[in-house]
Write an enzyme that holds these catalytic residues in place. Structure first.
Site, short mmCIF file in Angstrom:
data_model
loop_
_atom_site.label_atom_id
_atom_site.label_comp_id
_atom_site.label_asym_id
_atom_site.label_seq_id
_atom_site.Cartn_x
_atom_site.Cartn_y
_atom_site.Cartn_z
N GLY A 1 0.78 -1.24 0.00
CA GLY A 1 0.00 0.00 0.00
C GLY A 1 0.81 1.28 0.00
N GLU B 1 4.71 -6.28 2.48
CA GLU B 1 4.54 -7.01 1.22
C GLU B 1 4.19 -6.00 0.14
OE1 GLU B 1 1.79 -10.10 2.66
OE2 GLU B 1 0.14 -8.91 1.91
N ARG C 1 -4.67 0.61 -15.65
CA ARG C 1 -4.88 1.52 -14.52
C ARG C 1 -5.60 2.82 -14.88
NH1 ARG C 1 -1.83 3.54 -11.48
NH2 ARG C 1 -2.76 2.88 -9.52
N CYS D 1 -12.56 -0.88 -27.85
CA CYS D 1 -13.90 -0.29 -28.02
C CYS D 1 -14.41 0.12 -26.65
CB CYS D 1 -14.86 -1.30 -28.62
SG CYS D 1 -14.24 -2.00 -30.12
N1 LLP Z 1 -0.50 -7.56 -0.29
C1 LLP Z 1 -1.80 -7.75 -0.54
C2 LLP Z 1 -2.55 -8.71 0.27
C3 LLP Z 1 -2.42 -7.05 -1.57
O1 LLP Z 1 -3.71 -7.24 -1.82
C4 LLP Z 1 -1.67 -6.13 -2.34
C5 LLP Z 1 -2.30 -5.39 -3.41
C6 LLP Z 1 -0.30 -5.97 -2.06
C7 LLP Z 1 0.24 -6.70 -1.01
C8 LLP Z 1 0.59 -5.05 -2.83
O2 LLP Z 1 0.19 -3.75 -2.80
P1 LLP Z 1 1.11 -2.60 -3.45
O3 LLP Z 1 2.29 -2.44 -2.59
O4 LLP Z 1 1.52 -3.04 -4.79
O5 LLP Z 1 0.22 -1.41 -3.46
N2 LLP Z 1 -4.14 -3.09 -9.12
C9 LLP Z 1 -4.09 -1.94 -8.25
C10 LLP Z 1 -3.58 -2.27 -6.92
C11 LLP Z 1 -4.45 -3.29 -6.25
C12 LLP Z 1 -3.91 -3.61 -4.98
C13 LLP Z 1 -4.34 -4.96 -4.58
N3 LLP Z 1 -3.53 -5.50 -3.59
C14 LLP Z 1 -3.38 -0.80 -8.91
O6 LLP Z 1 -3.11 -0.88 -10.09
O7 LLP Z 1 -3.13 0.21 -8.31
#
Ligand code: LLP
Length: 443
Positions: free
Chosen positions: A233, A275, A313, A359
């Site tokens: 996050g 993570e 995105r 489309c």
């Molecule tokens: N851990 C878990 C359980 C998650 O669900 C996620 C992302 C992460 C780690 C990694 O999060 P990050 O550090 O990459 O933000 N597709 C979206 C992001 C969806 C996030 C889902 N979970 C985007 O393009 O911004």
């Protein structure tokens, strides 16, 4: 990082586009390594620290291998991701299986490989017990704290109280008690309540909540949490002028909470983990595409040879990705962080929508964006596409997903995934059945 960087000269990029064709993703090994070292160094103020890289952000084994070499584990959410981690040499408890609505066979596989199972619900305890014959030695649970002060406005993951993830406070005490009574001996605790969040207060608050919960768990159930996973996050500055998260600053503030809450609770040492995906590879990956059409109707459109099927995105979240044109200077001065400010004197520009071929009218990489005048044939660079980019690609409209290139530290470029072919698209179909299909069905 407020300036958008790109690791190749205009000539070098044109050469790559000639050699491999467009569109393609490019990743920068040097940038990835430098950043993950800084990240790891910042959090090494904890007695034991591990980054489980979120494989979903960039599921390519060459990228995983680089990160494994830098000491990372993997956070996986499905069987293919578990296999990718394993093939990249990330094994056993260096893999956190943070999935939700998980099929039995995936739990069985992860358990067989000795990975840590991070359960998303209290009902998964009997589900896993039945699937595996017994609970594993180590179990983690994902906590959903409900409403929070600093994290109520996250557009990607939603408000915690509306999000489908994790166990409530009441359930979490019950869940650890059940596992304790069934002989589980090692415990982890996980939470993730934000996505692409740049406000450090959000992570400091979340760490405080989860540390307090670990202390309460020990007091009320006797369960000693040995690993706390702060989830992902952490955001990145997609817009020029936005400020990157200060890893050292966040680490120090979380360490204060650790000393204030976990140490007196008798839980020190606890392994602290993230993570993260986005900050690890996001700024070090670009989607390179070519302008193939221009169109002048009520707006000026530049049509490119990539589409939302390559990078979802902007279409899915209305997300901003910075766009530059190879060899042409940015007409806008972004130094104060706003796009409106200072069109630079003497620099020509047009206001464009840069669009793909789906489309879907949301297939736009940039909307009403001031860019240098673009000619057909120009290479367009879409920045910060190294996480949740190629990974979220899809095949709608029969679009074939592009390949991935890696700029090695040596300067050599390596193809780490080829582009899809029509045969790949048809791989799940058997055309042989067609010849007799109508005849059979009308019998
Ligand atoms: N851990 C878990 C359980 C998650 O669900 C996620 C992302 C992460 C780690 C990694 O999060 P990050 O550090 O990459 O933000 N597709 C979206 C992001 C969806 C996030 C889902 N979970 C985007 O393009 O911004």
């Amino acid at each position: 990082m407020s300036e958008k960087y790109f690791p190749l000269s205009p000539g070098e990029l044109s050469g790559l586009a000639e050699k491999y064709g467009t569109p393609f993703y490019l990743y920068d090994e040097r940038g990835i390594r430098k950043n993950i070292r800084e990240f790891t160094r910042a959090f090494s103020i904890f007695p034991a620290f591990k980054e489980f890289f979120a494989v979903k952000a960039c599921p390519n084994p060459y990228i995983l291998k680089i990160l494994a070499d830098e000491g990372c584990g993997a956070d996986c959410s499905s069987m293919p991701e578990l296999i990718l981690a394993e093939k990249s040499g990330i094994l056993g408890r260096d893999v956190m299986f943070s999935s939700n609505e998980t099929p039995e066979k995936e739990y069985i596989y992860a358990n067989l490989k000795g990975n840590i199972l991070n359960l998303d619900d209290i009902t998964h305890i009997p589900f896993v017990e039945k699937a595996l014959g017994a609970l594993p030695d180590m179990i983690s649970f994902r906590y959903n704290p409900g409403s929070l002060k600093n994290s109520g406005v996250n557009s990607i993951i939603g408000k915690p109280e509306e999000a489908k993830y994790g166990l409530t406070r009441e359930q979490i005490f019950e869940a650890y008690k059940i596992c304790r009574d069934k002989g589980v001996s090692n415990f982890a605790l996980h939470t993730m309540v934000a996505s692409n969040e740049l406000n450090p207060d959000c992570f400091v608050e979340t760490a405080g909540i989860i540390f307090t919960l670990a202390a309460e768990l020990k007091e009320k159930t006797g369960v000693k949490i040995e690993l706390i996973d702060l989830g992902g996050g952490l955001g990145i500055p997609y817009k020029p002028g936005q400020k990157a998260v200060d890893y050292t600053g966040i680490a120090k503030r979380i360490r204060d909470s650790y000393d204030r809450i976990l140490v007196p609770a008798g839980l020190d040492p606890v392994k602290i983990c993230w993570e993260c995906g986005r900050p690890v590879t996001g700024p070090y990956g670009w989607l390179v595409t070519r302008a193939i059409h221009e169109k002048h109707i009520y707006r000026e459109y530049i049509g490119v040879d990539a589409s939302m099927a390559d990078l979802m995105r902007p279409g899915m979240y209305g997300a901003y990705h910075h766009v530059t044109v190879n060899g042409k200077p940015d007409p806008v001065d972004f130094s104060d962080g706003t796009v409106k400010s200072g069109l630079q004197e003497g620099r020509d520009y047009r206001i464009y929508d840069v669009v793909g071929s789906l489309c879907e009218n949301c297939d736009k990489f940039a909307v009403q964006r001031p860019l240098p005048p673009i000619d057909t044939g120009d290479l367009i660079i879409i920045h910060d596409a190294g996480a949740h980019g190629r990974a979220m690609g899809f095949n709608y409209n029969g679009k074939l997903r592009c390949g991935e290139l890696l700029l090695r530290e040596s300067g050599e470029v390596m193809e780490i995934r080829r582009r899809e072919t029509v045969d790949d698209y048809f791989a799940t179909l058997d055309f042989r059945g067609l010849a007799s299909f109508n005849a059979k069905s009308s019998e």
